[in-house]
Design a protein around this motif. Structure first.
Motif, PDB file in Angstrom:
ATOM      1  N   ASN A 163      45.108  46.514  30.655  1.00 46.47           N
ATOM      2  CA  ASN A 163      45.574  47.841  30.243  1.00 46.47           C
ATOM      3  C   ASN A 163      47.094  47.949  30.260  1.00 46.47           C
ATOM      4  N   ALA A 164      47.723  47.252  31.221  1.00 50.99           N
ATOM      5  CA  ALA A 164      49.186  47.297  31.302  1.00 50.99           C
ATOM      6  C   ALA A 164      49.817  46.727  30.039  1.00 50.99           C
ATOM      7  N   ALA A 165      49.213  45.669  29.481  1.00 47.73           N
ATOM      8  CA  ALA A 165      49.732  45.084  28.240  1.00 47.73           C
ATOM      9  C   ALA A 165      49.552  46.041  27.070  1.00 47.73           C
ATOM     10  N   CYS A 166      48.408  46.698  27.022  1.00 41.23           N
ATOM     11  CA  CYS A 166      48.164  47.665  25.944  1.00 41.23           C
ATOM     12  C   CYS A 166      49.158  48.812  26.004  1.00 41.23           C
ATOM     13  N   GLU A 167      49.445  49.313  27.197  1.00 41.28           N
ATOM     14  CA  GLU A 167      50.400  50.414  27.347  1.00 41.28           C
ATOM     15  C   GLU A 167      51.812  49.969  27.000  1.00 41.28           C
ATOM     16  N   ILE A 207      40.257  40.494  38.258  1.00 40.98           N
ATOM     17  CA  ILE A 207      41.586  40.038  38.685  1.00 40.98           C
ATOM     18  C   ILE A 207      42.587  40.194  37.552  1.00 40.98           C
ATOM     19  N   PHE A 208      42.168  39.803  36.357  1.00 40.66           N
ATOM     20  CA  PHE A 208      43.030  39.892  35.176  1.00 40.66           C
ATOM     21  C   PHE A 208      43.447  41.341  34.925  1.00 40.66           C
ATOM     22  N   GLU A 209      42.508  42.255  35.016  1.00 48.13           N
ATOM     23  CA  GLU A 209      42.773  43.655  34.737  1.00 48.13           C
ATOM     24  C   GLU A 209      43.671  44.283  35.789  1.00 48.13           C
TER      25      GLU A 209
END
Length: 349
Positions: free
Chosen positions: A40-44, A17-19
């Motif tokens: 992944n959205a935060a990393c991008e 869910i988090f991802e």
């Protein structure tokens, strides 16, 4: 993805869910003040890998707003529910991105964590900027229309010099109104395609002199030798804006003498703008035609970026030929319509 999987912070379903959250999401351990989760959205969005984020804290992402950040996280812990605030995020490359943070307290494996959802506000800020520009342009256009009406009255004055001045004022106002109207119609400051007409450099000289002010006011001299013999095939108003920016930049830099030297070369009009100023500093030369805040007195800010864009809009170019303590020379090249069309035609195979 949970960054520190060895701690078994959550079940596989919670991780999924988090991802799958659309917006960047970060999980913060309030006790250690570190990131323990990021999708992944935060990393991008931030430009970091998951491993790099695991070594950072929220203070590393908001170093310019630490007191406000501490107060925000404290409020989330105290309230235990969703709270929002605008906090810019610093990326790995060092840039600041406008963002809204919404955070709440969640419990995973009987421990409290702060779940922060980041909403990118760049599009919203650009939209707001566009609305502000359109409002300003609308009001400016109305002001210019009022000035146009007053100049029309002066055109009926009995003094011929007053009538001539009124004509110059009217053309300047009309030019400003057209620019405002174009901005309102397209929602941007992108320059319109040139409306080409044939005219001589002498036709521009009177208006250029009026734009820099009388000699006793500007304390500068503009010389345009052999202007009657130099013909242009271009947009009158856009060329006026190019040369006005060059001349005003020269005067702002301390020049007291500006000479425009025109010539015709293979269907192109070439105009060299000479001044007797102190020269363009080396650090400015590297970013000469880029929109930027110019240094005081160097005359290398937005005006040159506008002039360069207008020259390229004609299929021409604006370049710095030489500069130094003895003065500076800019070269404007404007191809005639026939030359530009010929250059655009495909070469036969």
């Amino acid at each position: 993805m949970i960054l520190i999987e060895s701690q078994s912070l959550a079940s596989e379903s919670v991780c999924q869910i988090f991802e799958e959250l659309y917006d960047p999401a970060l999980l913060i351990d309030p006790e250690t003040g570190t990131f323990v989760g990021a999708n992944n959205a935060a990393c991008e969005f931030l430009g970091y890998s998951a491993e790099e984020l695991a070594k950072l804290s929220p203070a590393d992402i908001h170093p310019h707003e630490i007191p406000r950040l501490d107060a925000f996280i404290f409020s989330v812990q105290q309230e235990g529910r969703w709270i929002a605030d605008d906090l810019s995020c610093r990326t790995k490359r060092g840039g600041l991105l406008p963002a809204q943070l919404r955070a709440t307290l969640v419990r995973i494996a009987d421990r409290p964590y702060v779940l922060a959802i980041v909403h990118d506000r760049r599009d919203a800020e650009l939209a707001e900027l566009g609305r502000s520009i359109r409002k300003l342009t609308h009001d400016l256009r109305n002001t210019m229309v009022s000035s146009r009406l007053m100049s029309d009255r002066l055109r009926r004055h009995e003094d011929p010099l007053v009538r001539q001045s009124a004509e110059l004022i009217a053309r300047s106002v009309d030019r400003a109104v057209r620019m405002c109207q174009q901005t309102l119609e397209v929602g941007s400051a992108r320059e319109a395609q040139p409306r080409r007409e044939r005219f001589t450099l002498a036709d521009l000289t009177t208006e250029l002199n009026a734009a820099i002010g009388p000699g006793e006011v500007a304390r500068a001299q503009l010389e345009v030798p052999h202007a009657d013999s130099i013909e242009l095939d271009a947009d009158f108003d856009q060329v006026f804006r190019i040369l006005t920016n060059l001349i005003r930049n020269a005067l702002a830099a301390g020049s007291r003498f500006v000479r425009l030297m025109g010539s015709m070369q293979d269907g192109r009009t070439v105009i060299d703008c000479h001044d007797d100023g102190p020269g363009v500093p080396e650090e400015i030369q590297r970013r000469l035609f880029v929109e930027k805040p110019g240094g005081k007195g160097v005359g290398a800010g937005l005006g040159l970026a506008i002039a360069w864009e207008l020259a390229r809009n004609h299929g021409g170019d604006l370049t710095l030929v030489e500069t130094g303590p003895a003065g500076t020379v800019f070269r404007l090249v404007l191809p005639h319509r026939s030359v530009e069309l010929a250059a655009a035609e495909p070469t036969p195979s």
